[in-house]
Design a protein around this motif. Sequence first.
Motif, mmCIF file in Angstrom:
data_model
loop_
_atom_site.group_PDB
_atom_site.id
_atom_site.type_symbol
_atom_site.label_atom_id
_atom_site.label_comp_id
_atom_site.label_asym_id
_atom_site.label_seq_id
_atom_site.Cartn_x
_atom_site.Cartn_y
_atom_site.Cartn_z
ATOM 1 N N LEU A 148 6.543 2.275 -18.724
ATOM 2 C CA LEU A 148 5.524 1.298 -18.333
ATOM 3 C C LEU A 148 5.709 0.847 -16.874
ATOM 4 O O LEU A 148 4.724 0.610 -16.167
ATOM 5 N N PHE A 149 6.970 0.735 -16.425
ATOM 6 C CA PHE A 149 7.222 0.357 -15.029
ATOM 7 C C PHE A 149 6.542 1.344 -14.087
ATOM 8 O O PHE A 149 5.953 0.950 -13.075
ATOM 9 N N ARG A 151 3.963 3.293 -14.794
ATOM 10 C CA ARG A 151 2.506 3.192 -14.904
ATOM 11 C C ARG A 151 1.992 1.990 -14.118
ATOM 12 O O ARG A 151 1.013 2.086 -13.379
ATOM 13 N N VAL A 152 2.676 0.858 -14.290
ATOM 14 C CA VAL A 152 2.276 -0.351 -13.567
ATOM 15 C C VAL A 152 2.336 -0.105 -12.059
ATOM 16 O O VAL A 152 1.405 -0.417 -11.326
ATOM 17 N N SER A 154 2.182 2.690 -10.499
ATOM 18 C CA SER A 154 1.145 3.649 -10.090
ATOM 19 C C SER A 154 -0.200 2.958 -9.901
ATOM 20 O O SER A 154 -0.897 3.213 -8.927
ATOM 21 N N THR A 155 -0.552 2.079 -10.831
ATOM 22 C CA THR A 155 -1.862 1.435 -10.691
ATOM 23 C C THR A 155 -1.862 0.422 -9.546
ATOM 24 O O THR A 155 -2.924 0.004 -9.109
ATOM 25 N N MET A 156 -0.672 0.038 -9.076
ATOM 26 C CA MET A 156 -0.651 -0.835 -7.898
ATOM 27 C C MET A 156 -0.639 -0.015 -6.615
ATOM 28 O O MET A 156 -0.564 -0.562 -5.526
ATOM 29 N N GLY A 157 -0.671 1.308 -6.761
ATOM 30 C CA GLY A 157 -0.768 2.165 -5.580
ATOM 31 C C GLY A 157 0.560 2.700 -5.095
ATOM 32 O O GLY A 157 0.653 3.236 -4.003
ATOM 33 N N ASN B 63 -7.100 4.202 -19.544
ATOM 34 C CA ASN B 63 -6.159 5.026 -18.781
ATOM 35 C C ASN B 63 -6.884 6.050 -17.923
ATOM 36 O O ASN B 63 -6.437 6.372 -16.823
ATOM 37 N N ALA B 66 -8.197 4.246 -14.992
ATOM 38 C CA ALA B 66 -7.091 3.934 -14.088
ATOM 39 C C ALA B 66 -6.622 5.173 -13.334
ATOM 40 O O ALA B 66 -5.955 5.058 -12.311
ATOM 41 N N LEU B 68 -4.605 7.319 -14.737
ATOM 42 C CA LEU B 68 -3.290 7.684 -15.264
ATOM 43 C C LEU B 68 -3.376 8.935 -16.128
ATOM 44 O O LEU B 68 -2.387 9.613 -16.364
ATOM 45 N N PRO B 86 -4.369 7.626 -9.930
ATOM 46 C CA PRO B 86 -4.238 6.170 -9.852
ATOM 47 C C PRO B 86 -4.508 5.665 -8.433
ATOM 48 O O PRO B 86 -4.255 6.371 -7.463
ATOM 49 N N SER B 87 -5.055 4.477 -8.340
ATOM 50 C CA SER B 87 -5.300 3.877 -7.034
ATOM 51 C C SER B 87 -5.183 2.376 -7.180
ATOM 52 O O SER B 87 -5.482 1.817 -8.238
ATOM 53 N N ARG B 88 -4.745 1.730 -6.114
ATOM 54 C CA ARG B 88 -4.615 0.288 -6.165
ATOM 55 C C ARG B 88 -5.972 -0.416 -6.207
ATOM 56 O O ARG B 88 -6.050 -1.616 -6.377
ATOM 57 N N ARG B 90 -8.042 0.231 -8.577
ATOM 58 C CA ARG B 90 -8.280 0.024 -10.015
ATOM 59 C C ARG B 90 -6.968 -0.396 -10.648
ATOM 60 O O ARG B 90 -6.238 0.408 -11.190
ATOM 61 N N LEU B 91 -6.645 -1.651 -10.505
ATOM 62 C CA LEU B 91 -5.350 -2.148 -10.951
ATOM 63 C C LEU B 91 -5.366 -2.432 -12.450
ATOM 64 O O LEU B 91 -6.345 -2.947 -12.967
ATOM 65 N N MET B 92 -4.293 -2.061 -13.114
ATOM 66 C CA MET B 92 -4.278 -2.172 -14.570
ATOM 67 C C MET B 92 -3.216 -3.165 -15.043
ATOM 68 O O MET B 92 -2.108 -3.196 -14.539
ATOM 69 N N PHE B 94 -1.235 -4.505 -18.614
ATOM 70 C CA PHE B 94 -0.928 -3.969 -19.939
ATOM 71 C C PHE B 94 -0.595 -5.105 -20.909
ATOM 72 O O PHE B 94 -0.462 -6.262 -20.524
ATOM 73 N N ASP B 96 2.168 -5.522 -22.344
ATOM 74 C CA ASP B 96 3.427 -6.033 -21.832
ATOM 75 C C ASP B 96 3.237 -6.343 -20.349
ATOM 76 O O ASP B 96 2.639 -5.542 -19.624
ATOM 77 N N ALA B 97 3.693 -7.506 -19.896
ATOM 78 C CA ALA B 97 3.475 -7.890 -18.503
ATOM 79 C C ALA B 97 4.116 -6.886 -17.548
ATOM 80 O O ALA B 97 3.643 -6.694 -16.443
ATOM 81 N N ALA B 98 5.213 -6.234 -18.009
ATOM 82 C CA ALA B 98 5.915 -5.225 -17.211
ATOM 83 C C ALA B 98 6.246 -5.739 -15.818
ATOM 84 O O ALA B 98 6.008 -5.069 -14.823
ATOM 85 N N ARG B 160 -0.280 -11.054 -9.936
ATOM 86 C CA ARG B 160 0.095 -9.832 -9.232
ATOM 87 C C ARG B 160 -1.116 -8.902 -9.098
ATOM 88 O O ARG B 160 -1.324 -8.273 -8.060
#
Lengths: 256, 268
Positions: A148-149, A151-152, A154-157, B63, B66, B68, B86-88, B90-92, B94, B96-98, B160
């Motif tokens: 998940l780290f 994936r997170v 990645s979506t933040m660029g 996904n 996103a 992914l 993926p690109s910033r 389209r921020l995702m 989840f 879980d806050a991760a 975030r």
Amino acid sequence: MNMRRITVSLLFFLVLLGGWEALVRFEIIDEFLFPAPTQILSYLIGALKDRSLIFASGITLKRLMMGYAVGLICGLPLGMLCARFKALDDTLGLLALGFQTLPSVCWVPLALLWFGQSEGAMLFVVIMGCLWSVLLAAKHGVEHVPPLFHRVASTMGSSGLHQALFVTLPAALPGILGGMKQGWAFAWRSLMAAEIYVTILTGFGLGHLLHYGRELHAMDQVFGVMLVIMLCGYLVDRVVFSPAERYLHRRWGTAA
Amino acid sequence: MVAVVESRAEVTGTELSIRNVTKQFNIKGKSTPVIKDISLEVRAGEFVCIVGPSGCGKSTLLNLVAGLEHPEEGAIWEAKEQIQGPSRDRLMMFQDAALFPWLDVLGNVMFSLKLAPQIPKEKRIELAVRYLRMVGLGRFRRSFVHELSGGMKQRVALARALAADPSILLMDEPFAALDAMTREQLYFDLQHIWMSQKKTVLLVTHNIREAVCLGDRVVLMTGSPGIIKDQFEIDMPRPRDINSVSLAQTATNITHALKGAPAVFQGI
């Protein structure tokens, strides 16, 4: 640590040393084979005064640091790459797994034939002793980073090298630190084995001091050097690894 | 808690366009379609909730948006660009806050800001603090992640995500792991933040009431393979109360539509 626990520890060691001293003084055990704490202490003071102990410790620690540094510099990145690239894991990873099971003192005969009685041989044995366990620990550390780290991130660029350096590496730190600790322990053991086993003409380390203690039947020296070796390991754990572990536990919230 | 923050999203035109998308997974060596021939248009500034039972492919759809994962057939377009990865933008978020445990709360918000090239260096901290205040955590900027409760962690994740000002915010069951009271507070906060920002949001949930409470539109999915069964425009004034009777009625009607039974209550 609170006063009560300190008192208990102190008392334990006082009784141990006192009992030991008494057994030797009353000639219940033979001081020729088992010298008293005071005799060991007087050897240590003498060896500190004539500097033989300080030189030996310096030489040993220098070999250890160099070998360990090479082990870390090669092992950590290679381990991380193994976790990332399956082809590397199926080749180098397997090799590492094999070499890790080999007790590092088994490298000594080979090292002697390849490098002669030289610093190179010592370094080689230390590197072989710690490299593989550092590599495997770094690999496992990276493999246990929650997906998940990534994936997170990645979506933040974040991608590529940025993700490797700022997500994978810090996320794998607990595993990597465990590997560094294990690597240190292996490096320390390999070097002692090598130094006791082989006489290197370019410098006498703690292992040699121990070896010559046996040759000269100077049991106070044998005991004294063993004590110093123990103390070195303990100090490194207390000064380097324990604080680092405490820091990570606090950050990750895994402390008891 | 509410602060007006200028946003990039213009409230015109189509922001996201999902066209005839099919995605397959290999299950026991057989390729099985998870979602089949799905098309969906999302307007800029629209809050769309995708609802469906577990395994209907709604998270997979998110996904895909996103970047992914990649569709076998069809394509997804963001504005005029086809989504490749993926690109910033389209921020995702989840379930879980991760959050990253090696960073403190402020550091976590800064992580996404540092990846946003259009935000000048000296403005980052100011922005991070502003968004932390917006989610009510201004005082916790130096806290460790594990010191926060589940709801607070999800708030940090929201800060975030918002701080980096993505064009589209994707939320994959972000409230599913929270207790009911925390969840209701977050519905309220999210609505206020959305009203001030008008960001395009695509939220996936299995909770129909949650979808009705938050969305301009509720998209109903069924599986398997996942298809869009129906869509409902939710025309109720905001902020909406999840416990209100009219909201509950709307949700019940959609539930019946999901089960295939005729609507009990009138007024959708």
